[in-house]
Motif scaffolding. Structure first.
Motif, PDB file in Angstrom:
ATOM      1  N   ARG A 145      -5.319   4.019   6.106  1.00  0.00           N
ATOM      2  CA  ARG A 145      -3.857   3.941   6.182  1.00  0.00           C
ATOM      3  C   ARG A 145      -3.161   4.855   5.162  1.00  0.00           C
ATOM      4  NH1 ARG A 145      -5.599  -1.425   6.948  1.00  0.00           N
ATOM      5  NH2 ARG A 145      -5.423  -1.922   4.723  1.00  0.00           N
ATOM      6  N   GLN A 146      -3.868   5.241   4.112  1.00  0.00           N
ATOM      7  CA  GLN A 146      -3.238   6.010   3.045  1.00  0.00           C
ATOM      8  C   GLN A 146      -2.524   7.267   3.545  1.00  0.00           C
ATOM      9  OE1 GLN A 146      -5.460   8.423   0.036  1.00  0.00           O
ATOM     10  NE2 GLN A 146      -4.717   6.857  -1.389  1.00  0.00           N
ATOM     11  N   PRO A 147      -3.141   8.131   4.375  1.00  0.00           N
ATOM     12  CA  PRO A 147      -2.407   9.324   4.821  1.00  0.00           C
ATOM     13  C   PRO A 147      -1.194   8.996   5.685  1.00  0.00           C
ATOM     14  CG  PRO A 147      -4.513   9.149   5.977  1.00  0.00           C
ATOM     15  CD  PRO A 147      -4.535   8.140   4.876  1.00  0.00           C
ATOM     16  N   TYR A 150      -7.618   0.375   3.620  1.00  0.00           N
ATOM     17  CA  TYR A 150      -6.560   1.126   2.917  1.00  0.00           C
ATOM     18  C   TYR A 150      -6.771   2.641   3.016  1.00  0.00           C
ATOM     19  CZ  TYR A 150      -4.242   3.466  -0.969  1.00  0.00           C
ATOM     20  OH  TYR A 150      -3.527   4.351  -1.722  1.00  0.00           O
ATOM     21  N   HIS A 159      -0.866   8.063  -5.453  1.00  0.00           N
ATOM     22  CA  HIS A 159      -2.058   8.896  -5.376  1.00  0.00           C
ATOM     23  C   HIS A 159      -1.826  10.215  -4.646  1.00  0.00           C
ATOM     24  CE1 HIS A 159      -3.950   5.046  -6.460  1.00  0.00           C
ATOM     25  NE2 HIS A 159      -4.994   5.747  -6.828  1.00  0.00           N
ATOM     26  N   LEU A 160      -0.611  10.464  -4.163  1.00  0.00           N
ATOM     27  CA  LEU A 160      -0.363  11.703  -3.421  1.00  0.00           C
ATOM     28  C   LEU A 160      -0.342  12.917  -4.333  1.00  0.00           C
ATOM     29  CD1 LEU A 160       0.323  13.176  -0.792  1.00  0.00           C
ATOM     30  CD2 LEU A 160       2.732  12.587  -1.166  1.00  0.00           C
ATOM     31  N   TYR A 175       0.827   6.502   5.197  1.00  0.00           N
ATOM     32  CA  TYR A 175       1.884   6.160   4.249  1.00  0.00           C
ATOM     33  C   TYR A 175       2.302   7.357   3.397  1.00  0.00           C
ATOM     34  CZ  TYR A 175       0.988   1.259   5.449  1.00  0.00           C
ATOM     35  OH  TYR A 175       0.865   0.062   6.112  1.00  0.00           O
ATOM     36  N   GLN A 176       1.397   8.278   3.152  1.00  0.00           N
ATOM     37  CA  GLN A 176       1.755   9.463   2.370  1.00  0.00           C
ATOM     38  C   GLN A 176       2.610  10.447   3.157  1.00  0.00           C
ATOM     39  OE1 GLN A 176      -2.181  10.721   1.121  1.00  0.00           O
ATOM     40  NE2 GLN A 176      -1.971   9.707  -0.868  1.00  0.00           N
ATOM     41  N   LEU A 182      -2.217  15.802   6.044  1.00  0.00           N
ATOM     42  CA  LEU A 182      -2.133  14.343   6.147  1.00  0.00           C
ATOM     43  C   LEU A 182      -2.298  13.879   7.604  1.00  0.00           C
ATOM     44  CD1 LEU A 182       0.771  13.664   3.633  1.00  0.00           C
ATOM     45  CD2 LEU A 182      -1.665  13.161   3.300  1.00  0.00           C
ATOM     46  N   GLU A 234       0.808  -1.221   0.000  1.00  0.00           N
ATOM     47  CA  GLU A 234       0.000   0.000   0.000  1.00  0.00           C
ATOM     48  C   GLU A 234       0.838   1.265   0.000  1.00  0.00           C
ATOM     49  OE1 GLU A 234      -3.929  -1.739   2.387  1.00  0.00           O
ATOM     50  OE2 GLU A 234      -2.714  -0.150   3.283  1.00  0.00           O
ATOM     51  N   VAL A 235       2.090   1.176   0.412  1.00  0.00           N
ATOM     52  CA  VAL A 235       2.958   2.357   0.407  1.00  0.00           C
ATOM     53  C   VAL A 235       3.124   2.883  -1.013  1.00  0.00           C
ATOM     54  CG1 VAL A 235       5.298   3.183   0.851  1.00  0.00           C
ATOM     55  CG2 VAL A 235       4.177   1.685   2.503  1.00  0.00           C
ATOM     56  N   ALA A 238      -0.162   4.489  -2.091  1.00  0.00           N
ATOM     57  CA  ALA A 238      -0.398   5.773  -1.438  1.00  0.00           C
ATOM     58  C   ALA A 238       0.411   6.881  -2.090  1.00  0.00           C
ATOM     59  CB  ALA A 238      -0.067   5.663   0.054  1.00  0.00           C
TER      60      ALA A 238
END
Length: 262
Positions: free
Chosen positions: A229-231, A226, A206-207, A233-234, A256, A199-200, A203
């Protein structure tokens, strides 16, 4: 010895042309044509030997490194072409195949760097510890106290917020500028590989943009949770940008962290 002389010594052929290519903010890249017709992408920098090993690790999805000496790397030249849904679908499939390749531990055998920003890759016993100690905590001393404190708060919650995953092979710096479309397919360039959570890569991709639906069709279903968790990893690429390019990225870090509930 000049760059051209070094290339000629490595390839045992005369250089017919050297043309500068866009290489991002942290490297110099050129298109080299030899008198015998061979073409290479030429990259210079202090860590190109590490990059060559990462390209080898990615394999057929990356341009093959052909010659490496000191700060000079010659790899296959791939002429660019406009992206189509087919290209994006191929990128999704290629990235899923990359993430399906697993390792024995989180991290990478050697450290790396984005310019002056060191990237520690020391093996960690679990994923939350790696993300905390190798991706978030090293940047705290470079931040204003309020942002650093919020990240410390987030770090304390990571064992409850990040899942138990197998170490997947990551590109590690997957933004659209490091995706190259050529010969009807997608190629991954400029890697910063390590083993982590797939997922890193999603992420980061999509940043700074939004890949089309064809990419999602190619990659397939993501894991539940996901979006939450996305922010988290961003934050890593946002921290790198803050350290490389300045406090203009403080707003991104604030956004974030708020999205992560901190």
């Amino acid at each position: 010895m000049s760059l051209i002389a070094r290339i000629e010594a490595l390839t045992r052929a005369k250089v017919a042309q050297v043309r500068a290519l866009h290489g991002g903010d942290l490297s110099e890249v050129a298109h080299v044509t030899l008198a015998d017709g061979r073409e290479y992408a030429c990259k210079t920098g202090p860590l190109v030997s590490v990059e060559a090993r990462m390209l080898d690790a990615i394999g057929a999805t990356a341009p093959a490194p052909r010659f490496v000496e000191g700060d000079l790397l010659l790899m296959d030249y791939l002429p660019g072409e406009p992206a189509t849904p087919t290209h994006w679908r191929d990128l999704g499939r290629a990235l899923r195949a990359l993430h399906d390749r697993t390792g024995d531990a989180f991290g990478w055998p050697e450290p790396y760097a984005f310019g002056a920003v060191a990237i520690p890759n020391d093996p960690a016993p679990n994923w939350p510890i790696f993300w905390a100690e190798c991706r978030l905590r090293p940047s705290l001393s470079f931040l204003p106290p309020d942002l650093a404190g919020r990240i410390e708060t987030l770090i304390a919650t990571l064992p409850d917020r990040l899942p138990k995953v197998r170490p997947a092979l990551l590109h590690g710096d997957l933004w659209t500028g490091n995706v190259h479309f050529s010969h009807g397919r997608a190629w991954l360039i400029d890697p910063a590989c390590y083993y982590g959570h797939g997922e890193v890569d999603l992420a980061m991709l999509h940043l700074f943009g939004s890949p089309p639906a064809a990419f999602r069709d190619g990659y397939g279903v993501v894991e539940p949770g996901y979006g939450e968790r996305q922010p988290i990893y961003q934050l890593w690429p946002a921290l790198v940008h803050y350290r490389l390019f300045g406090s203009g990225y403080a707003g991104m870090l604030d956004r974030l962290l708020s999205a992560a509930g901190v």
